[in-house]
Write a protein that holds these residues in place. Structure first.
Motif, PDB file in Angstrom:
ATOM      1  N   PHE A  22       5.616   3.317  54.831  1.00  0.00           N
ATOM      2  CA  PHE A  22       6.538   3.223  55.771  1.00  0.00           C
ATOM      3  C   PHE A  22       5.771   2.491  57.174  1.00  0.00           C
ATOM      4  O   PHE A  22       4.245   2.604  57.337  1.00  0.00           O
ATOM      5  CB  PHE A  22       7.118   4.293  56.479  1.00  0.00           C
ATOM      6  N   VAL A  23       6.319   1.888  57.904  1.00  0.00           N
ATOM      7  CA  VAL A  23       5.791   1.234  59.151  1.00  0.00           C
ATOM      8  C   VAL A  23       6.383   2.230  60.385  1.00  0.00           C
ATOM      9  O   VAL A  23       7.503   2.516  60.386  1.00  0.00           O
ATOM     10  CB  VAL A  23       6.007  -0.334  59.514  1.00  0.00           C
ATOM     11  N   TYR A  24       5.656   2.509  61.402  1.00  0.00           N
ATOM     12  CA  TYR A  24       6.019   3.281  62.278  1.00  0.00           C
ATOM     13  C   TYR A  24       5.406   2.766  63.675  1.00  0.00           C
ATOM     14  O   TYR A  24       4.503   2.158  63.702  1.00  0.00           O
ATOM     15  CB  TYR A  24       5.747   4.689  62.181  1.00  0.00           C
ATOM     16  N   ALA A  25       6.175   2.628  64.868  1.00  0.00           N
ATOM     17  CA  ALA A  25       5.570   2.363  65.991  1.00  0.00           C
ATOM     18  C   ALA A  25       6.240   3.182  67.144  1.00  0.00           C
ATOM     19  O   ALA A  25       7.399   3.504  66.968  1.00  0.00           O
ATOM     20  CB  ALA A  25       6.073   0.852  66.427  1.00  0.00           C
ATOM     21  N   ALA A  26       5.560   3.799  68.018  1.00  0.00           N
ATOM     22  CA  ALA A  26       6.010   4.446  69.160  1.00  0.00           C
ATOM     23  C   ALA A  26       5.734   3.675  70.487  1.00  0.00           C
ATOM     24  O   ALA A  26       4.501   3.556  70.714  1.00  0.00           O
ATOM     25  CB  ALA A  26       5.460   6.001  69.007  1.00  0.00           C
TER      26      ALA A  26
END
Length: 357
Positions: A22-26
């Motif tokens: 998965f790719v995540y960005a916050a």
């Protein structure tokens, strides 16, 4: 200006990474508020492939949201139910544990360090909490307050958490049974939330259990099995959901992925898109924090979205529609990160704004 600045602070704090494919960005932005009270956690590998993401929206100060950010993951790892993979009860216990720690002498010392005020012995601050734990093909969404997790299922939005407001019947009944009242949608005329971490001044009746107080930390937990239709989730504080509908937000993210925009730029530009141009109606003036987590391979999502005729037409009409957008001010961000966004991304925002009128 009271709780608002004369001009918004658009600088952003952004992190991006990967976990189990998965790719995540916050990303978070102070916006019009005089201080930043949000916090978040992104643990793509908390323990043996378990992922943990959370947004904590503070009120009355930033100390409780910062405290939870500092302690939540460690306490969860030490939880017996977590170690036995009973994630529902582990999350419930961990939310309640935050209040227990805040009452402890160790917790009070941590709060004083956060507040940088050794003379303070107590705080009236609190925070909402929306936490997503991902284990193998299952998501556990724990929520207390009005932060939210939104899922895209083949472009159809699905809320995976329920906002906790004082006038919700279940919440209202508990508040009344605890000796309180709801006035103008606020507990005892003050707090417009019925669940939160901290806010210990609402939890002082020790003749009743902590999950029966005026305000409670106990979360609702939603369990969702990830399916091939599930594309991504967006976790956000309440400020994320004020300006656009769930459908418009999902559509915007899908279109950006179709254009090949990276996840960190998507969340940064989403904050700009949601930010109010002024304070006239109050929407889009809050602190903003969101976390985007893809549930499929990014390139596969991109290829899938590129085949959608609607997005192809939107891409081809960027230049024609850009001058008509009513929110061009949102593309004039002087933030150093936003200045690096390419012209294609800016045109995409304008096109999306044109479509959502």
């Amino acid at each position: 200006m009271g709780v608002y600045l004369s001009a918004p602070k658009r600088e952003k704090t952004t992190v991006v990474g990967q976990g189990n494919g998965f790719v995540y960005a916050a990303s978070s932005m102070q916006g019009w508020r005089v201080s930043m009270e949000d916090a978040d956690i992104c643990c793509p590998n908390l323990d043996n492939g378990i992922q943990l993401y959370g947004v904590f929206d503070g009120h009355g100060g930033q100390e409780v949201s910062s405290f939870v950010q500092k302690n939540f993951s460690e306490q969860l790892l030490n939880n017996t139910e977590f170690q036995q993979k009973d994630f529902t009860n582990a999350l419930i216990q961990n939310f309640m544990k935050m209040d227990e720690l805040l009452r402890s002498e160790e917790g009070k010392a941590q709060l004083r360090d956060i507040m940088k005020d050794k003379s303070k012995t107590d705080t009236t601050a609190g925070c909402t909490a929306n936490v997503v734990l991902i284990h193998e093909n299952t998501m556990y969404i724990a929520n207390a307050g009005d932060s939210r997790t939104l899922l895209s299922q083949n472009g159809i939005p699905k809320r995976l958490s329920e906002d906790h407001k004082p006038d919700n019947m279940k919440e209202y009944q508990r508040i009344r049974e605890a000796g309180g009242d709801v006035q103008n949608g606020r507990v005892n005329g003050n707090l417009n939330l019925s669940r939160a971490l901290g806010d210990l001044q609402y939890k002082k009746n020790f003749q009743i259990p902590q999950d029966k107080q005026l305000i409670i930390a106990k979360p609702d937990v939603t369990i969702h099995k990830i399916t091939p239709d599930d594309e991504f989730i967006l976790i956000g504080c309440d400020g994320i959901w004020e300006t656009l509908s769930d459908e418009e937000i999902i559509k915007y993210i899908r279109q950006q992925i179709a254009l090949g925009v990276s996840c960190d730029k998507i969340v940064e530009q989403l904050l700009d898109l949601l930010l109010a141009p002024d304070m006239l109606n109050g929407c889009g003036c809050d602190n903003m924090t969101c976390i985007l987590v893809t549930l499929q391979d990014y390139d596969q999502l991109k290829n899938k979205y590129m085949q959608i005729k609607e997005f192809q037409e939107a891409d081809g009409s960027q230049e024609q529609n850009s001058s008509k957008s009513p929110t061009n001010h949102q593309n004039q961000d002087d933030d150093s990160q936003t200045q690096q966004n390419n012209a294609q991304n800016e045109q995409s925002i304008n096109s999306q704004n044109e479509e959502t009128q």
